[in-house]
Design a protein around this motif. Structure first.
Motif, short mmCIF file in Angstrom:
data_model
loop_
_atom_site.label_atom_id
_atom_site.label_comp_id
_atom_site.label_asym_id
_atom_site.label_seq_id
_atom_site.Cartn_x
_atom_site.Cartn_y
_atom_site.Cartn_z
N SER A 98 0.83 -1.10 -0.12
CA SER A 98 0.01 0.06 -0.08
C SER A 98 1.00 1.40 0.08
O SER A 98 2.20 1.19 0.14
CB SER A 98 -0.87 -0.07 1.28
N PHE A 99 0.34 2.39 -0.04
CA PHE A 99 0.96 3.82 0.07
C PHE A 99 2.24 3.85 -0.75
O PHE A 99 2.08 3.16 -1.98
CB PHE A 99 1.12 4.17 1.55
N GLN A 144 -11.60 14.73 -0.30
CA GLN A 144 -11.00 15.30 -1.52
C GLN A 144 -10.91 16.68 -1.74
O GLN A 144 -10.17 17.51 -2.20
CB GLN A 144 -11.17 14.58 -2.76
N TYR A 163 -9.88 2.42 5.28
CA TYR A 163 -9.15 2.34 6.58
C TYR A 163 -9.63 2.26 7.67
O TYR A 163 -10.67 3.08 7.93
CB TYR A 163 -7.76 3.20 6.32
N TYR A 190 -6.55 7.86 8.14
CA TYR A 190 -6.89 7.92 6.86
C TYR A 190 -8.19 7.40 6.58
O TYR A 190 -8.67 6.78 5.52
CB TYR A 190 -5.83 6.79 6.41
N ASN A 247 -10.83 7.73 3.44
CA ASN A 247 -10.25 7.13 2.03
C ASN A 247 -10.69 5.66 2.06
O ASN A 247 -10.57 4.74 2.79
CB ASN A 247 -8.65 6.99 1.96
N TYR A 299 -6.46 2.37 -6.71
CA TYR A 299 -5.95 2.80 -5.45
C TYR A 299 -5.00 3.84 -5.66
O TYR A 299 -5.16 5.00 -4.60
CB TYR A 299 -5.33 1.42 -4.76
N GLU A 321 -5.06 7.75 -3.67
CA GLU A 321 -3.70 8.21 -2.68
C GLU A 321 -2.81 9.35 -3.11
O GLU A 321 -2.61 9.99 -2.65
CB GLU A 321 -3.04 7.06 -2.31
N TYR A 322 -2.67 9.22 -4.60
CA TYR A 322 -1.63 10.22 -5.11
C TYR A 322 -2.07 11.12 -6.14
O TYR A 322 -1.25 11.83 -6.72
CB TYR A 322 -0.19 9.43 -5.59
N TYR A 344 0.38 9.96 -10.64
CA TYR A 344 1.11 9.34 -9.58
C TYR A 344 2.36 8.78 -10.19
O TYR A 344 3.27 8.48 -9.74
CB TYR A 344 0.38 8.25 -8.81
#
Length: 258
Positions: free
Chosen positions: A51-52, A146, A193, A198, A201, A231, A235-236, A240
């Motif tokens: 993840s991440f 967001q 999560y 978090y 998300n 995903y 997150e990004y 990304y």
């Protein structure tokens, strides 16, 4: 003797980052810990995913992001409970630590320091993020988060940033309401999560599961979401695959003992 020791301490305090060799050794020990965790999970039928930044590193670099200093993993609540139930099967040097704000899977043989406080040695670890099933309202929760977080794209003086900053706290009851409604939905369509840092998300279950072992991380095929792109965009953002500019890269580990 005291003067010499003071000189050594002063010299070590001037160290701002690891040398290239030390950073490589640090990454190598983290990789070994990840692979040991992976072997254990494979042997006991525990499913988890990168993840991440670890997932991003696997997709973009086929290993660590060069300036990343940790490893992040995620797993569903049933799989986490299965892992905890098997703690007694772990080697003595491995521990599951739930005492901090983020769950750690740590290796007590190797230690590091973040920052200049040489009294704060910690064992190397993997971050574990537990996922829970939730309902479709979680998508509205994600979009609201967001929207509020989009203020970071504007300079401090920008009116839109000021407006969103003012709305951040008044929106909390709405976010709490949506989260509660999603978690008590008649059917679950998303994963979010459990960590409060978090928790807003979330991701579509059918894009996350089943777990697929198709990610190349440091020469080993590792598990990840069925569609990593979904995903990573949450997150990004959509870009990304574009690395951070050098001035925004942060490697926080400054000392290691191995």
């Amino acid at each position: 003797g005291e003067i010499f020791c003071a000189f050594l301490l002063a010299g070590s305090a001037m160290q701002l980052e690891l040398t290239d060799d030390e950073r490589q050794r640090y990454h190598e020990k983290l990789k070994d810990l990840l692979f040991e965790f992976d072997d254990f999970c494979e042997a006991h039928g525990i499913e988890y995913m990168l993840s991440f930044g670890t997932l991003l590193g696997a997709v973009r670099h086929h290993g660590f992001i060069p300036w990343d200093d940790d490893i992040d993993l995620m797993l569903t609540r049933p799989n986490f409970e299965k892992l905890c139930a098997l703690q007694s099967e772990l080697p003595a040097h491995l521990k599951i630590d739930q005492g901090e704000r983020i769950i750690k899977f740590r290796d007590d043989r190797y230690h590091f320091v973040r920052g200049q406080d040489m009294t704060q040695w910690k064992p190397i670890f993997l971050d574990l993020f537990v996922l829970r099933e939730t309902g479709p309202e979680a998508e509205k929760l994600l979009h609201l988060k967001q929207w509020i977080d989009s203020r970071h794209r504007y300079p401090a003086w920008h009116p839109y940033k000021l407006l969103l900053s003012l709305l951040k706290y008044p929106c909390r009851p709405i976010r709490n309401y949506l989260r509660n409604k999603a978690d008590h939905a008649a059917h679950f369509t998303r994963l979010r999560y459990e960590s409060k840092y978090y928790q807003d998300n979330s991701f579509p279950i059918d894009e996350m599961l089943p777990v697929t072992r198709a990610l190349d991380f440091c020469g080993r095929k590792m598990p990840g979401p069925r569609v990593p792109d979904v995903y990573l965009k949450v997150e990004y953002g959509n870009d990304y695959m574009t690395p951070l500019p050098p001035e925004d890269r942060r490697f926080r580990v400054q000392y290691i003992d191995f």
